[in-house]
Design a protein around this motif. Structure first.
Motif, PDB file in Angstrom:
ATOM      1  N   PHE A   1       0.862  -1.173   0.000  1.00 38.10           N
ATOM      2  CA  PHE A   1       0.000   0.000   0.000  1.00 38.10           C
ATOM      3  C   PHE A   1       0.897   1.221   0.000  1.00 38.10           C
ATOM      4  N   PHE A   2       0.314   2.350  -0.296  1.00 36.37           N
ATOM      5  CA  PHE A   2       1.100   3.580  -0.368  1.00 36.37           C
ATOM      6  C   PHE A   2       1.715   3.861   0.999  1.00 36.37           C
ATOM      7  N   GLY A   3       3.046   3.758   1.075  1.00 35.24           N
ATOM      8  CA  GLY A   3       3.727   4.045   2.329  1.00 35.24           C
ATOM      9  C   GLY A   3       4.168   2.819   3.096  1.00 35.24           C
ATOM     10  N   GLY A   4       3.851   1.608   2.627  1.00 38.49           N
ATOM     11  CA  GLY A   4       4.288   0.453   3.388  1.00 38.49           C
ATOM     12  C   GLY A   4       3.836  -0.861   2.796  1.00 38.49           C
ATOM     13  N   SER A   5       3.957  -1.922   3.594  1.00 42.55           N
ATOM     14  CA  SER A   5       3.509  -3.242   3.167  1.00 42.55           C
ATOM     15  C   SER A   5       3.148  -4.064   4.389  1.00 42.55           C
ATOM     16  N   GLN A   6       2.451  -5.168   4.163  1.00 43.72           N
ATOM     17  CA  GLN A   6       2.050  -6.052   5.239  1.00 43.72           C
ATOM     18  C   GLN A   6       2.019  -7.478   4.704  1.00 43.72           C
ATOM     19  N   GLN A   7       2.069  -8.442   5.626  1.00 42.95           N
ATOM     20  CA  GLN A   7       1.932  -9.847   5.254  1.00 42.95           C
ATOM     21  C   GLN A   7       0.955 -10.528   6.195  1.00 42.95           C
ATOM     22  N   LYS A   8       0.158 -11.438   5.630  1.00 40.30           N
ATOM     23  CA  LYS A   8      -0.812 -12.180   6.422  1.00 40.30           C
ATOM     24  C   LYS A   8      -0.092 -13.359   7.073  1.00 40.30           C
TER      25      LYS A   8
ATOM     26  N   LEU B   1       8.527   0.523  -0.001  1.00 40.68           N
ATOM     27  CA  LEU B   1       9.256   0.635  -1.263  1.00 40.68           C
ATOM     28  C   LEU B   1       9.423   2.108  -1.562  1.00 40.68           C
ATOM     29  N   THR B   2      10.613   2.495  -1.976  1.00 40.90           N
ATOM     30  CA  THR B   2      10.840   3.880  -2.370  1.00 40.90           C
ATOM     31  C   THR B   2      11.188   3.927  -3.846  1.00 40.90           C
ATOM     32  N   PHE B   3      10.711   4.962  -4.511  1.00 38.06           N
ATOM     33  CA  PHE B   3      10.895   5.068  -5.954  1.00 38.06           C
ATOM     34  C   PHE B   3      11.870   6.171  -6.323  1.00 38.06           C
ATOM     35  N   ASN B   4      12.653   6.611  -5.331  1.00 41.54           N
ATOM     36  CA  ASN B   4      13.722   7.561  -5.623  1.00 41.54           C
ATOM     37  C   ASN B   4      14.846   6.818  -6.336  1.00 41.54           C
ATOM     38  N   GLU B   5      15.954   7.497  -6.563  1.00 43.86           N
ATOM     39  CA  GLU B   5      17.114   6.854  -7.196  1.00 43.86           C
ATOM     40  C   GLU B   5      18.130   6.494  -6.124  1.00 43.86           C
ATOM     41  N   PRO B   6      18.411   5.209  -5.853  1.00 51.62           N
ATOM     42  CA  PRO B   6      17.817   4.083  -6.571  1.00 51.62           C
ATOM     43  C   PRO B   6      16.469   3.683  -5.984  1.00 51.62           C
ATOM     44  N   ALA B   7      15.585   3.117  -6.815  1.00 50.49           N
ATOM     45  CA  ALA B   7      14.359   2.524  -6.306  1.00 50.49           C
ATOM     46  C   ALA B   7      14.764   1.400  -5.361  1.00 50.49           C
ATOM     47  N   ALA B   8      14.216   1.410  -4.140  1.00 51.52           N
ATOM     48  CA  ALA B   8      14.764   0.517  -3.124  1.00 51.52           C
ATOM     49  C   ALA B   8      13.680  -0.150  -2.294  1.00 51.52           C
ATOM     50  N   ILE B   9      14.013  -1.351  -1.840  1.00 51.98           N
ATOM     51  CA  ILE B   9      13.209  -2.096  -0.882  1.00 51.98           C
ATOM     52  C   ILE B   9      13.723  -1.769   0.513  1.00 51.98           C
ATOM     53  N   GLN B  10      12.858  -1.255   1.359  1.00 44.90           N
ATOM     54  CA  GLN B  10      13.218  -0.969   2.745  1.00 44.90           C
ATOM     55  C   GLN B  10      12.540  -2.016   3.627  1.00 44.90           C
ATOM     56  N   ARG B  11      13.336  -2.836   4.333  1.00 40.20           N
ATOM     57  CA  ARG B  11      12.766  -3.938   5.103  1.00 40.20           C
ATOM     58  C   ARG B  11      13.386  -4.045   6.496  1.00 40.20           C
ATOM     59  N   GLY B  12      14.116  -3.047   6.940  1.00 39.57           N
ATOM     60  CA  GLY B  12      14.798  -3.215   8.213  1.00 39.57           C
ATOM     61  C   GLY B  12      15.885  -4.276   8.127  1.00 39.57           C
TER      62      GLY B  12
END
Length: 219
Positions: free
Chosen positions: A80-87, A114-125
């Motif tokens: 979702f915009f601003g984050g993610s979740q898992q069931k 997820l960020t779409f700046n340069e570079p597009a990146a996965i943020q997961r801690g």
């Protein structure tokens, strides 16, 4: 004076706002990920000195989390915009009364985006996506309020750099060479990892912490 409760409250508020705002954009955001995938994204690797400090904090603070569980992962990430979740599903409850074995809920974290700046990146801690079918030891805050959807939502506990979720299986972690002044590497290079570390010191610190925590709860 410890600032962790303030950080936790701020993180919970930010997550709640992200869920509410994200409800409008969830469909288009998810469709983008489904069509493009995440293989072209980058991910950051954590340097050893920072990993050692953060791992020591986790050993001291995580046993005080409001909810401590062994979970099984039921789905891939939902964005979702601003984050993610898992069931996920609660399998064993070691601490806390908000969940019982068999309960299904959404798991999220303030670090997951997820960020779409340069570079597009996965943020997961600095941990990978939780793998469906695998089990994890997780340390959770109290449930988040005023979120969309039918299932309760819990966030990973605390304000450590590393997200506190540990797979009950042993997973080999590799190091991708970092080039230039960035900590980012191509996600495809480390997509099978559980943890993203920049050097052997980081991998060792995290692996030792994981082992101690799993043993603490008989896993």
């Amino acid at each position: 004076m410890r600032l962790q409760p303030l950080f936790a409250a701020a993180a919970a508020a930010a997550l709640a706002a992200a869920f509410i705002a994200g409800a409008v954009n969830r469909k288009s955001y998810t469709n983008y990920i489904e069509s493009e995938g995440v293989s072209h994204f980058a991910v950051a690797e954590l340097p050893g000195a920072m990993a050692e400090t953060d791992c020591q904090r986790m050993l001291e603070e995580l046993p005080e989390a409001p909810q401590i569980l062994r979970i099984s992962v039921q789905s891939d990430s939902e964005y979702f915009f601003g984050g993610s979740q898992q069931k996920v599903q609660a399998e064993t409850v070691y601490s806390g009364s908000a969940l019982k074995p068999g309960d299904i809920f959404y798991l999220t974290a303030s670090q997951w985006s997820l960020t779409f700046n340069e570079p597009a990146a996965i943020q997961r801690g600095f941990i990978n996506f939780l793998k469906p079918g695998r089990e994890y030891l997780v340390f959770l805050s109290d449930p988040l309020d005023k979120l969309t959807g039918d299932l309760p939502v819990f966030s990973l506990f605390g304000d450590t750099i590393i997200a506190p979720a540990f797979c009950c299986d042993e997973i080999e972690n590799t190091i991708a060479p970092i080039e230039g002044d960035t900590l980012y590497v191509a996600y495809d290079q480390v997509k099978e990892n559980e943890f993203f570390g920049a050097d052997q010191a980081a991998l060792d610190a995290w692996a030792q912490t994981k082992q101690k925590l799993l043993e603490m709860y008989g896993l």
